[in-house]
Design an enzyme around this catalytic site. Structure first.
Site, PDB file in Angstrom:
ATOM      1  N   CYS A   1       0.817  -1.218   0.000  1.00 15.93           N
ATOM      2  CA  CYS A   1       0.000   0.000   0.000  1.00 15.93           C
ATOM      3  C   CYS A   1       0.850   1.267   0.000  1.00 15.93           C
ATOM      4  O   CYS A   1       1.926   1.304   0.593  1.00 15.93           O
ATOM      5  CB  CYS A   1      -0.879   0.048   1.236  1.00 15.93           C
ATOM      6  SG  CYS A   1      -1.823  -1.425   1.526  1.00 15.93           S
TER       7      CYS A   1
ATOM      8  N   ARG B   1       5.176  -0.216  -5.799  1.00 18.87           N
ATOM      9  CA  ARG B   1       5.072  -0.990  -4.566  1.00 18.87           C
ATOM     10  C   ARG B   1       4.057  -2.128  -4.707  1.00 18.87           C
ATOM     11  O   ARG B   1       4.039  -3.035  -3.877  1.00 18.87           O
ATOM     12  CB  ARG B   1       4.634  -0.076  -3.415  1.00 18.87           C
ATOM     13  CG  ARG B   1       5.662   0.976  -3.075  1.00 18.87           C
ATOM     14  CD  ARG B   1       5.053   2.044  -2.189  1.00 18.87           C
ATOM     15  NE  ARG B   1       4.715   1.560  -0.861  1.00 18.87           N
ATOM     16  CZ  ARG B   1       5.481   1.701   0.197  1.00 18.87           C
ATOM     17  NH1 ARG B   1       6.632   2.286   0.101  1.00 18.87           N
ATOM     18  NH2 ARG B   1       5.096   1.254   1.372  1.00 18.87           N
TER      19      ARG B   1
ATOM     20  N   TRP C   1      -3.125  -2.706  -1.340  1.00 15.05           N
ATOM     21  CA  TRP C   1      -2.768  -4.095  -1.647  1.00 15.05           C
ATOM     22  C   TRP C   1      -3.542  -4.932  -0.644  1.00 15.05           C
ATOM     23  O   TRP C   1      -3.274  -4.872   0.567  1.00 15.05           O
ATOM     24  CB  TRP C   1      -1.262  -4.273  -1.479  1.00 15.05           C
ATOM     25  CG  TRP C   1      -0.719  -5.563  -1.962  1.00 15.05           C
ATOM     26  CD1 TRP C   1      -0.401  -5.885  -3.245  1.00 15.05           C
ATOM     27  CD2 TRP C   1      -0.378  -6.701  -1.175  1.00 15.05           C
ATOM     28  NE1 TRP C   1       0.120  -7.155  -3.305  1.00 15.05           N
ATOM     29  CE2 TRP C   1       0.144  -7.684  -2.048  1.00 15.05           C
ATOM     30  CE3 TRP C   1      -0.447  -7.008   0.189  1.00 15.05           C
ATOM     31  CZ2 TRP C   1       0.581  -8.933  -1.600  1.00 15.05           C
ATOM     32  CZ3 TRP C   1      -0.015  -8.252   0.627  1.00 15.05           C
ATOM     33  CH2 TRP C   1       0.488  -9.185  -0.270  1.00 15.05           C
TER      34      TRP C   1
ATOM     35  N   ASN D   1      -1.987   1.942   6.057  1.00 20.40           N
ATOM     36  CA  ASN D   1      -1.169   0.793   5.629  1.00 20.40           C
ATOM     37  C   ASN D   1      -0.916  -0.054   6.862  1.00 20.40           C
ATOM     38  O   ASN D   1      -0.628   0.485   7.928  1.00 20.40           O
ATOM     39  CB  ASN D   1       0.191   1.246   5.098  1.00 20.40           C
ATOM     40  CG  ASN D   1       0.076   1.994   3.794  1.00 20.40           C
ATOM     41  OD1 ASN D   1      -1.005   2.086   3.231  1.00 20.40           O
ATOM     42  ND2 ASN D   1       1.196   2.510   3.318  1.00 20.40           N
ATOM     43  N   GLY D   2      -0.962  -1.371   6.710  1.00 18.40           N
ATOM     44  CA  GLY D   2      -0.705  -2.238   7.860  1.00 18.40           C
ATOM     45  C   GLY D   2      -1.921  -3.077   8.179  1.00 18.40           C
ATOM     46  O   GLY D   2      -2.841  -3.203   7.357  1.00 18.40           O
TER      47      GLY D   2
ATOM     48  N   GLU E   1      17.555 -18.089  -6.862  1.00 20.07           N
ATOM     49  CA  GLU E   1      17.222 -16.740  -7.305  1.00 20.07           C
ATOM     50  C   GLU E   1      16.720 -16.746  -8.759  1.00 20.07           C
ATOM     51  O   GLU E   1      15.751 -16.070  -9.089  1.00 20.07           O
ATOM     52  CB  GLU E   1      18.439 -15.813  -7.126  1.00 20.07           C
ATOM     53  CG  GLU E   1      18.253 -14.390  -7.619  1.00 20.07           C
ATOM     54  CD  GLU E   1      17.073 -13.639  -7.019  1.00 20.07           C
ATOM     55  OE1 GLU E   1      16.466 -14.108  -6.041  1.00 20.07           O
ATOM     56  OE2 GLU E   1      16.742 -12.564  -7.562  1.00 20.07           O
TER      57      GLU E   1
ATOM     58  N   LYS F   1      13.048 -15.480  -9.951  1.00 22.35           N
ATOM     59  CA  LYS F   1      12.848 -14.452 -10.981  1.00 22.35           C
ATOM     60  C   LYS F   1      11.839 -14.940 -12.005  1.00 22.35           C
ATOM     61  O   LYS F   1      10.924 -14.233 -12.382  1.00 22.35           O
ATOM     62  CB  LYS F   1      14.164 -14.121 -11.708  1.00 22.35           C
ATOM     63  CG  LYS F   1      15.147 -13.234 -11.026  1.00 22.35           C
ATOM     64  CD  LYS F   1      14.727 -11.810 -10.801  1.00 22.35           C
ATOM     65  CE  LYS F   1      13.927 -11.633  -9.562  1.00 22.35           C
ATOM     66  NZ  LYS F   1      14.480 -11.479  -8.282  1.00 22.35           N
TER      67      LYS F   1
ATOM     68  N   GLU G   1       8.212 -15.313 -10.538  1.00 23.66           N
ATOM     69  CA  GLU G   1       7.628 -14.015 -10.174  1.00 23.66           C
ATOM     70  C   GLU G   1       7.015 -13.296 -11.365  1.00 23.66           C
ATOM     71  O   GLU G   1       5.925 -12.750 -11.276  1.00 23.66           O
ATOM     72  CB  GLU G   1       8.728 -13.071  -9.639  1.00 23.66           C
ATOM     73  CG  GLU G   1       9.076 -13.195  -8.200  1.00 23.66           C
ATOM     74  CD  GLU G   1      10.153 -12.192  -7.800  1.00 23.66           C
ATOM     75  OE1 GLU G   1       9.977 -11.551  -6.770  1.00 23.66           O
ATOM     76  OE2 GLU G   1      11.169 -12.043  -8.516  1.00 23.66           O
TER      77      GLU G   1
ATOM     78  N   HIS H   1      17.009 -37.658  -5.059  1.00 22.45           N
ATOM     79  CA  HIS H   1      16.222 -38.093  -3.904  1.00 22.45           C
ATOM     80  C   HIS H   1      14.746 -37.730  -4.056  1.00 22.45           C
ATOM     81  O   HIS H   1      14.042 -37.577  -3.050  1.00 22.45           O
ATOM     82  CB  HIS H   1      16.812 -37.502  -2.624  1.00 22.45           C
ATOM     83  CG  HIS H   1      18.219 -37.934  -2.377  1.00 22.45           C
ATOM     84  ND1 HIS H   1      18.553 -39.245  -2.110  1.00 22.45           N
ATOM     85  CD2 HIS H   1      19.394 -37.252  -2.423  1.00 22.45           C
ATOM     86  CE1 HIS H   1      19.867 -39.342  -1.970  1.00 22.45           C
ATOM     87  NE2 HIS H   1      20.403 -38.151  -2.159  1.00 22.45           N
TER      88      HIS H   1
ATOM     89  N   LYS I   1       6.267  -4.760  -3.975  1.00 21.25           N
ATOM     90  CA  LYS I   1       7.691  -4.463  -3.867  1.00 21.25           C
ATOM     91  C   LYS I   1       8.136  -4.451  -2.418  1.00 21.25           C
ATOM     92  O   LYS I   1       9.196  -4.935  -2.069  1.00 21.25           O
ATOM     93  CB  LYS I   1       7.960  -3.103  -4.518  1.00 21.25           C
ATOM     94  CG  LYS I   1       9.412  -2.660  -4.500  1.00 21.25           C
ATOM     95  CD  LYS I   1      10.213  -3.475  -5.474  1.00 21.25           C
ATOM     96  CE  LYS I   1      11.686  -3.162  -5.477  1.00 21.25           C
ATOM     97  NZ  LYS I   1      12.460  -4.292  -6.039  1.00 21.25           N
TER      98      LYS I   1
HETATM   99  C1  G6P Z   1       9.019  -8.778  -1.745  1.00 18.78           C
HETATM  100  C2  G6P Z   1       9.592  -8.393  -3.090  1.00 18.78           C
HETATM  101  C3  G6P Z   1      10.879  -9.169  -3.345  1.00 18.78           C
HETATM  102  C4  G6P Z   1      11.859  -8.930  -2.217  1.00 18.78           C
HETATM  103  C5  G6P Z   1      11.250  -9.272  -0.850  1.00 18.78           C
HETATM  104  C6  G6P Z   1      12.122  -8.789   0.286  1.00 18.78           C
HETATM  105  O1  G6P Z   1       8.571 -10.078  -1.775  1.00 18.78           O
HETATM  106  O2  G6P Z   1       8.662  -8.660  -4.116  1.00 18.78           O
HETATM  107  O3  G6P Z   1      11.450  -8.729  -4.564  1.00 18.78           O
HETATM  108  O4  G6P Z   1      12.996  -9.707  -2.416  1.00 18.78           O
HETATM  109  O5  G6P Z   1       9.989  -8.607  -0.698  1.00 18.78           O
HETATM  110  O6  G6P Z   1      12.172  -7.393   0.252  1.00 18.78           O
HETATM  111  P1  G6P Z   1      13.310  -6.525   0.878  1.00 18.78           P
HETATM  112  O7  G6P Z   1      12.888  -5.110   0.591  1.00 18.78           O
HETATM  113  O8  G6P Z   1      13.319  -6.832   2.354  1.00 18.78           O
HETATM  114  O9  G6P Z   1      14.586  -6.890   0.236  1.00 18.78           O
END
Ligand code: G6P
Length: 614
Positions: free
Chosen positions: A2, A30, A77, A103-104, A487, A491, A494, A510, A609
């Site tokens: 948010c 965000r 959000w 927010n929260g 990672e 990617k 996502e 396994h 984000k």
């Molecule tokens: C969210 C984002 C990710 C990020 C994660 C941790 O899930 O979509 O891209 O890696 O948060 O965020 P931070 O700001 O703590 O690195």
């Protein structure tokens, strides 16, 4: 997650609608699913809100004049209640005298809702936890006859996390914000002032920023910003000057922020290194208060983070264990905090976070601090909560990262991991001068090597085109390559919504190998000289079951072509630092797969984000 923008300016200028919508656009990165605005017009705060993107909101307010000098905007959000017009913020009380954005999460909202319904006959318009706040402030205003007192009385009834921003038509020239465990900042403009959840919201108009701390209240009028501490007495706060430009948060000719940020990695790495390497070539940790005595006293390191930052931790573990010879545990923040971890005064706790506002990471950090650990953080956003609550901070100088899928924050986090490992190794005497210098010069060579790697973009795009219809992809690797596999897989899933899965290559047999069949796509990281042959055997195992293997290997290992179907080469480098390079083709691959599939690359569905809820 948010986003909040509040603006109050000169009554005659009536710019609020334009400025707030602009601010909300800057916060789009965000992640959100609905948006709304409240503007003061003819004695009342008029609210308009709409599910979906800001363009939907703009459509419904486009023709309305809304001449106003004060207002609030919000991008939501969803947590409590599905994305809908009704659940979008702002929320108001029944007689529309109080309007809020939040927010929260209000943890005791059900309790509060029951009281409001039973005692006060309130009829709720939404399913959100946030709406209760507007009603409570309204009722408390009737008792107190004062907006600030009504907000405080309400906040005292709430449990949970909030960045709460409210306006009241009885006192229409001020915006009041209260913060607990969710980011909030105020911006000092010329003849106007702002309140927001993140700096880009008002960067076009403001350079001087005030950070609002936990449990503080901020009262914003066009001429003044007053901050009250948790005891509700005025506190003075130094302003923070923001030097980066709003353009840094623009696409600069690239089709997507993600692609721009992928290409910004060499510069981000160079910046992160430059800030921490002295002229004599040694690492400079100026401003870091951790002494040799502290470092000698640690008997373990905990790296805790979420998402991509967690994957940086997986690679960091290898570097720190190898160079500083100290046991390292890596944990996802949401797990760490609830399992009474073995943390004490002899623990070095490292939090990694791009935003510095991820609630799980912040909560884990607090848990570690409570148990006596030394808290060190690797953070991108200067002045963020994780940075402020840590004993020491090593900033990544990646610049603003807008795309939800993290790229440049990740590679600069890796740089910080190597700097920490080298520094600790040197202090502990577990590495010699020669090794220290060799790794350092490898790091310094990374920006140039990464540029040559990025020159293969078109080739990787072609491979992505060929495979973009796959619905399952497996990523495998060993040692530090395993963290990179995780990672790469994240990617891909996502942004392209392909079901991808990463696993340590030796663990394939396994269970996961049962899923290999004709043409299953396997992406194999094979960049570790010392594990090259072991990894080759794993590639052969998948090929024997019909898999198509794309390998990522060093230039020097052309022999991999005998087994892999397609190879992406990274420039030669030492094993320790290869993760900085090997992740790049995976980022590019994910980007082009998602593009081929027509996905919303910068704002993938369901993702945010900055995740400021548990
Ligand atoms: C969210 C984002 C990710 C990020 C994660 C941790 O899930 O979509 O891209 O890696 O948060 O965020 P931070 O700001 O703590 O690195």
């Amino acid at each position: 997650m948010c986003g909040i923008v509040g603006y109050v300016g000169e009554p005659k200028e009536k710019q609020a609608k334009k400025i707030i919508i602009e601010g909300l656009k800057r916060l789009e990165y965000r992640g959100y699913d609905s948006a709304g605005i409240a503007l003061y017009v003819d004695g009342v705060f008029e609210t308009r809100k709409h599910v979906g993107g800001l363009e939907n909101l703009e459509k419904i307010i486009g023709d309305e004049k809304f001449n106003s000098h004060i207002g609030l905007g919000h991008t939501r959000w969803a947590t409590h209640g599905a994305p809908s017009d009704a659940n979008a913020h702002p929320h108001s009380n029944e007689d529309n005298t109080v309007t809020i954005v939040h927010n929260g999460i209000i943890e005791n909202y059900l309790e509060l809702k029951e009281v409001l319904a039973e005692k006060h006959g309130v009829k709720f318009k939404s399913e959100t936890d946030s709406e209760v706040i507007a009603h409570l402030i309204g009722i408390n205003y009737e008792k107190e006859g004062d907006f600030l007192k009504a907000v405080h009385r309400t906040v005292d009834m709430m449990r949970g996390a909030y960045a709460l921003v409210a306006v009241c038509s009885h006192e229409p020239d001020k915006i009041i914000g209260v913060r607990k465990d969710a980011p909030m900042i105020a911006g000092i403009g010329k003849g106007c002032n702002f309140i927001a959840s993140d700096i880009p919201a008002f960067l076009k108009y403001v350079r001087e920023v005030l950070i609002i701390e936990n449990n503080e209240t901020v009262i914003v009028t066009k001429d003044d910003i007053t901050i009250l501490g948790s005891d509700r007495k005025p506190v003075s706060r130094e302003t923070m000057h923001i030097s980066w430009d709003v353009d840094a948060a623009e696409k600069g000719g690239y089709e997507h922020f993600m692609l721009k940020e992928i290409h910004e990695q060499p510069e981000g790495i160079r910046e992160t290194l430059t800030k921490r390497i002295r002229e004599d070539g040694m690492i400079n940790l100026d401003g870091i208060s951790m002494t040799k005595e502290d470092i000698d006293g640690f008997n373990k390191v905990y790296i805790v983070a979420c998402g991509t930052a967690y994957h940086a931790g997986l690679v960091g573990k290898h570097a720190i264990e190898k160079m500083a010879r100290i046991p390292v545990e890596v944990d996802v923040a949401s797990e760490f905090r609830y399992r009474d971890p073995f943390v004490d005064e002899k623990t070095l706790f490292i939090a990694i976070s791009q935003s510095g506002e991820t609630l799980d990471t912040l909560a884990a950090l607090r848990e570690a601090k409570k148990k006596g650990a030394r808290v060190f953080s690797v953070v991108n956003v200067v002045g963020s909560s994780v940075a402020r609550e840590s004993d020491d901070v090593l900033y990544t100088w990646a610049g603003p990262e807008i795309a939800v899928a993290s790229t440049k924050a990740y590679t600069t986090q890796l740089i910080c991991m190597y700097l920490i490992a080298l520094f600790m190794g040197k202090v502990r005497g577990t590495i010699d001068e020669k090794y220290y210098n060799e790794i350092l010069s490898e790091l310094k060579a990374m920006p140039e090597k990464m540029k040559t790697l990025l020159a293969q973009e078109d080739k990787i795009a072609k491979v992505a085109k060929k495979f973009h219809r796959k619905e399952n992809v497996f990523f495998i690797g060993r040692g530090p390559d395993c963290g990179v596999a995780y990672e790469g897989s994240l990617k891909l899933k996502e942004i392209s919504y392909i079901n991808s899965f990463a696993i340590a290559a030796g663990e394939l047999k396994h269970g996961t190998i049962a899923l290999m069949e004709q043409d299953t796509l396997v992406i194999a990281l094979d960049t570790q000289d010392c594990l090259f042959e072991k990894m080759l055997s794993n590639i052969v195992e998948t090929k024997a079951r019909g898999a198509y293997v794309i390998a990522v290997a060093k230039e020097g290992h052309r022999d991999i072509e005998v087994e892999a179907d397609y190879v992406i080469y990274i420039p030669d480098c030492r094993d320790e630092v290869s993760p900085i390079l090997s992740v790049v083709p995976l980022q590019v691959f994910a980007y082009y797969v998602a593009k081929e599939r027509g996905c919303n690359i910068d704002k993938p569905k369901n993702l945010a984000k900055s995740v400021t809820v548990e």
